[in-house]
Design a protein around this motif. Sequence first.
Motif, PDB file in Angstrom:
ATOM      1  N   GLY A 247      13.627  24.647   9.167  1.00 27.33           N
ATOM      2  CA  GLY A 247      14.618  23.971   9.990  1.00 27.33           C
ATOM      3  C   GLY A 247      15.776  23.347   9.237  1.00 27.33           C
ATOM      4  O   GLY A 247      16.842  23.121   9.818  1.00 27.33           O
ATOM      5  N   HIS A 248      15.603  23.030   7.940  1.00 33.01           N
ATOM      6  CA  HIS A 248      16.691  22.420   7.182  1.00 33.01           C
ATOM      7  C   HIS A 248      17.393  23.435   6.274  1.00 33.01           C
ATOM      8  O   HIS A 248      18.137  23.073   5.370  1.00 33.01           O
ATOM      9  N   MET A 249      17.153  24.719   6.529  1.00 33.96           N
ATOM     10  CA  MET A 249      17.845  25.776   5.794  1.00 33.96           C
ATOM     11  C   MET A 249      18.913  26.383   6.694  1.00 33.96           C
ATOM     12  O   MET A 249      18.628  26.772   7.831  1.00 33.96           O
ATOM     13  N   THR A 250      20.113  26.512   6.192  1.00 28.15           N
ATOM     14  CA  THR A 250      21.141  27.265   6.903  1.00 28.15           C
ATOM     15  C   THR A 250      22.189  27.734   5.896  1.00 28.15           C
ATOM     16  O   THR A 250      22.422  27.080   4.865  1.00 28.15           O
ATOM     17  N   GLY A 251      22.780  28.879   6.172  1.00 24.46           N
ATOM     18  CA  GLY A 251      23.795  29.452   5.291  1.00 24.46           C
ATOM     19  C   GLY A 251      23.253  30.034   4.001  1.00 24.46           C
ATOM     20  O   GLY A 251      24.017  30.293   3.073  1.00 24.46           O
ATOM     21  N   GLN A 252      21.944  30.301   3.940  1.00 26.80           N
ATOM     22  CA  GLN A 252      21.326  30.739   2.699  1.00 26.80           C
ATOM     23  C   GLN A 252      21.005  32.235   2.708  1.00 26.80           C
ATOM     24  O   GLN A 252      20.730  32.816   3.755  1.00 26.80           O
ATOM     25  N   MET A 253      21.027  32.838   1.530  1.00 25.62           N
ATOM     26  CA  MET A 253      20.520  34.193   1.340  1.00 25.62           C
ATOM     27  C   MET A 253      19.222  34.103   0.550  1.00 25.62           C
ATOM     28  O   MET A 253      19.208  33.545  -0.556  1.00 25.62           O
ATOM     29  N   VAL A 254      18.152  34.641   1.092  1.00 24.82           N
ATOM     30  CA  VAL A 254      16.849  34.637   0.443  1.00 24.82           C
ATOM     31  C   VAL A 254      16.533  36.060  -0.008  1.00 24.82           C
ATOM     32  O   VAL A 254      16.370  36.958   0.820  1.00 24.82           O
ATOM     33  N   ASN A 255      16.469  36.243  -1.326  1.00 16.42           N
ATOM     34  CA  ASN A 255      16.158  37.563  -1.884  1.00 16.42           C
ATOM     35  C   ASN A 255      14.646  37.733  -2.003  1.00 16.42           C
ATOM     36  O   ASN A 255      13.970  36.878  -2.562  1.00 16.42           O
ATOM     37  N   VAL A 256      14.144  38.820  -1.464  1.00 18.31           N
ATOM     38  CA  VAL A 256      12.714  39.143  -1.562  1.00 18.31           C
ATOM     39  C   VAL A 256      12.641  40.515  -2.210  1.00 18.31           C
ATOM     40  O   VAL A 256      12.433  41.537  -1.555  1.00 18.31           O
ATOM     41  N   ASP A 257      12.856  40.532  -3.533  1.00 22.66           N
ATOM     42  CA  ASP A 257      13.117  41.812  -4.205  1.00 22.66           C
ATOM     43  C   ASP A 257      12.354  41.962  -5.521  1.00 22.66           C
ATOM     44  O   ASP A 257      12.711  42.802  -6.355  1.00 22.66           O
ATOM     45  N   GLY A 258      11.326  41.155  -5.742  1.00 22.14           N
ATOM     46  CA  GLY A 258      10.529  41.295  -6.964  1.00 22.14           C
ATOM     47  C   GLY A 258      11.277  40.969  -8.233  1.00 22.14           C
ATOM     48  O   GLY A 258      10.824  41.316  -9.323  1.00 22.14           O
TER      49      GLY A 258
END
Length: 263
Positions: A247-258
């Motif tokens: 809920g307190h995350m916004t405008g973020q890019m989360v990489n799930v790429d090893g």
Amino acid sequence: MGNQLDGRTIFITGSGGVLGSTYVRRMLNEGAKVVATDLEGARADALVEAHGSNPNFGFYHLDVGDEEAVTGIFQKVMADGWQPNVVLNNAAITGEMLMGAGQPFPDFADTTVNDFERTMRTNLTGAFMIARQMDRDIIGKYPASLINVASMYALNGAHHPIYDGMPFKNFSAYGVSKAGIHGLTVWLAGYWAQRGATVNTISPGAVFNGHSEEFQRRVGELIMQNRMAQPDEIADVMLFLASPQAGHMTGQMVNVDGGFSAW
């Protein structure tokens, strides 16, 4: 103790692919109601066959590149009793899908404007139209979240040699559209910040989907963990982003790429 997604009604575009169908399965298992959408065809049929008896699952045919269809989609699902508070912009055309099975893959110089624009229409303009309809029908009426799905190639250049001799290549419009996806995220995150909505991007890395051992080896050399991801490993992070805990995350890019993007 409740499930991670209790109280969430999650609307997903492009639900029939390897990742989309994994998100549907995992989210239902975590207590969410899931409204899945995809084009007509075998992928849609498989989803309905797998989950159609679940009262927490609904399915609608949707082409995200069709402006008229997108304009009416949320009102349609709401009229049927669903109230989406999480939306996943997951629909995308890859180069392989665009060319069709067995069709020769064009070099960049032979890429047609039509093929480029068809890809952009689904991958980026379609995501914009879904977000615009959220703004009209959802945002400000109740708290909501949008999760845009990008790619390891959104902010990183493709490693073209790994595609040498393969039946597919990295398609220019795919990377361009996925870079634009995060641009949409950061713009909307600020625009919706005071209206009870969050917007984030998830960027999956290379996901195993029946690739040859040689292609897995080539890709693995570019990844810190030296392997492609399993679909459920991407879904693990998607579940978090769709949950109240984000809920307190916004405008973020989360990489799930090893570790691909960190090297």
